[in-house]
Design a protein around this motif. Structure first.
Motif, PDB file in Angstrom:
ATOM      1  N   GLU A 227      20.658   3.881 -48.601  1.00 18.47           N
ATOM      2  CA  GLU A 227      19.823   2.844 -47.940  1.00 18.47           C
ATOM      3  C   GLU A 227      19.048   3.352 -46.646  1.00 18.47           C
ATOM      4  N   LEU A 229      15.773   4.291 -45.935  1.00 16.06           N
ATOM      5  CA  LEU A 229      14.048   4.150 -46.353  1.00 16.06           C
ATOM      6  C   LEU A 229      13.276   5.301 -45.410  1.00 16.06           C
ATOM      7  N   LEU A 253       7.685   3.737 -50.455  1.00 15.55           N
ATOM      8  CA  LEU A 253       8.801   3.768 -49.664  1.00 15.55           C
ATOM      9  C   LEU A 253       8.428   3.451 -47.964  1.00 15.55           C
ATOM     10  N   GLU A 257       9.746   0.571 -46.020  1.00 15.21           N
ATOM     11  CA  GLU A 257      10.385   0.929 -44.602  1.00 15.21           C
ATOM     12  C   GLU A 257       9.824  -0.055 -43.741  1.00 15.21           C
TER      13      GLU A 257
END
Length: 477
Positions: A227, A229, A253, A257
């Motif tokens: 988890e 990111l 990503l 994020e």
């Protein structure tokens, strides 16, 4: 096991390439065999035709059947019109597919006829060889004890005495059969080996090409498990589809994020903003419960109203973040502006200028009213003496400009003010300044209606100030 194996892209690519190459090679091999056989058969036909025409020419020149010069190693048979064999090559022992199965002169199915006579004093002249297309056939013959397949060519000739005969000459097919057999064996041996090479090379090339994809998959699995990111997948040095996939994945990503970080800040800021009015309201209620004469009812009401507005803002932002689509009704922007201003009689005066040509827009009337209300709140909070609202048409858009004569917004802060929970005046009290959600909500709603919200410096004499421009597409435009 087989299902897992062929579930691999490498296996499917190798199998597909092998099948395609196999089909192509089989088709090409069959074509080569057919062409080779046809060419060699044509050569045999040509050789047989040369022999047949040579013998036919001798007949046409009047040479006796017994004196014909016939090849010894190839079958030749001369048959008259009655089917009687009048001449045959010396070593011919058996024949099939020619004019007659007989292999001796004077035998056959027809009646005997008079042959040529070498002692005839009369000069009968010269015969002829038929110019018709020769007939081709396939058969077999035994010459000097060896049986083989032959191609026979039949050519008609007329002797000087007027007798018509047919000359059958054969050419062996051994060369054609040997060549076709050799090519066939080479294909049967070479084709499997070639397919193995093609499959192996395809497997190796595909594995090398998909190695970055496997790296991306492993990293994504690690990101999912941890988890975290902030991690990124490896980007290959090549400029191919896999590299573009890695770049897009990293961009996704990064966006995810940023979204998660924004959500965390939102939750933290919302908790902080809610804590203040709730704590104030609780304190007042506890004091009022213990000492009713000290209860600040007006302060409690203000805190309750502020808490209610903040909760409404948070719920609206949550719905916007969840992708709530605005309604599809038509809204008269000029009428909506006048309605919003009519409810603000206790605040700074607002000058309204609705120019001709302003049109309707599509969307949610409630959300657009919220945008206008937030802009007016912001302008009246910062204006020194007045606020001016202008509604005009600009091409395919309706523009609403809300200008004030306050201190304006610094250039480097003009995008930051649209972030959530941002207040430029840190010294301002929370009661006067709000939670910093109004402009963020206004821009989100504007963008979800297909429009935009920007801020610039107002041109209002020497006073300056700020002007917020809300641009929305015209309905049906």
């Amino acid at each position: 096991m087989m299902r897992r194996l062929f579930g691999s892209v490498r296996a499917r690519a190798a199998l597909g390439a092998t099948v395609v190459v196999a089909v192509a090679l089989v088709a090409a091999g069959l074509a080569v065999l057919l062409v080779l056989r046809a060419n060699l058969t044509d050569q045999a036909d040509l050789q047989a035709e040369v022999d047949a025409r040579d013998v036919a020419s001798q007949v046409a020149l009047g040479r006796s059947y017994g004196g014909l010069d016939l090849p010894d190693d190839r079958p030749v048979q001369v048959v008259d019109e009655g089917g009687r064999v009048v001449a045959v090559s010396e070593d011919l022992e058996a024949i099939e597919g020619a004019g007659s199965p007989a292999v001796r002169a004077g035998s056959g199915s027809g009646e005997p006829v008079d042959g040529d006579d070498d002692d005839d004093d009369d000069d009968p002249g010269r015969g002829e060889v038929s110019g018709d297309e020769p007939r081709m056939s396939s058969g077999s013959a035994t010459v000097d004890g060896e049986r083989a397949d032959y191609r026979f060519v039949a050519v008609e000739a007329t002797a000087p005495q007027g007798q018509t005969v047919t000359v059958y000459a054969g050419a062996p097919l051994a060369t054609e059969q040997d060549a076709v057999g050799t090519v066939r064996e080479a294909m049967l041996i070479g084709l499997p080996l070639l397919l193995v090479v093609v499959g192996g090379v395809t497997w190796l090339v595909t594995r090398r090409a998909l190695r970055p994809v496997e790296g991306i998959r492993r990293e994504m699995a690690a990101i999912t498990a941890s988890e975290d990111l902030s991690r990124r997948v490896p980007e290959p040095d090549a400029h191919d589809e896999v590299a573009r996939l890695a770049v897009t994945t990293n961009e996704t990503l990064a966006a995810l994020e940023a979204s998660v970080e924004r959500q965390r800040r939102f939750v933290a800021d919302a908790s902080h903003e809610l804590r203040s009015p709730i704590a104030s309201l609780r304190t007042q209620l506890e004091v009022g419960s213990a000492h009713p004469e000290l209860l600040d009812v007006e302060g409690a009401v203000r805190d309750t109203v502020r808490l209610q507005g903040l909760a409404a803002d948070l719920l609206l932002l949550a719905r916007l973040d969840a992708g709530e689509r605005p309604g599809q009704g038509r809204v008269d922007v000029g009428a909506l502006v006048r309605e919003e201003i009519s409810q603000r009689s206790d605040r700074l005066p607002v000058v309204v200028n609705v120019r001709a040509g302003a049109a309707e827009v599509e969307g949610s009337r409630g959300q657009l009213a919220r945008v206008l209300g937030n802009l007016l709140d912001n302008a009246q909070r910062h204006a020194r003496s007045s606020v001016e609202v202008t509604v005009r048409r600009d091409g395919a858009a309706v523009v609403v400009e809300v200008a004030d004569d306050g201190g304006g917004v610094p250039v480097d802060e003009r995008e930051r003010i649209f972030e959530r929970f941002v207040r430029l005046d840190d010294a301002r009290s929370r009661d006067d300044g709000g939670a910093g959600l109004g402009l963020a909500i206004a821009r989100d709603v504007a963008e979800r209606h297909g429009g935009s919200l920007t801020v610039a410096e107002a041109v209002r004499g020497a006073g300056g100030g700020a002007v917020f421009a809300l641009r929305l597409p015209v309905a049906g435009g």
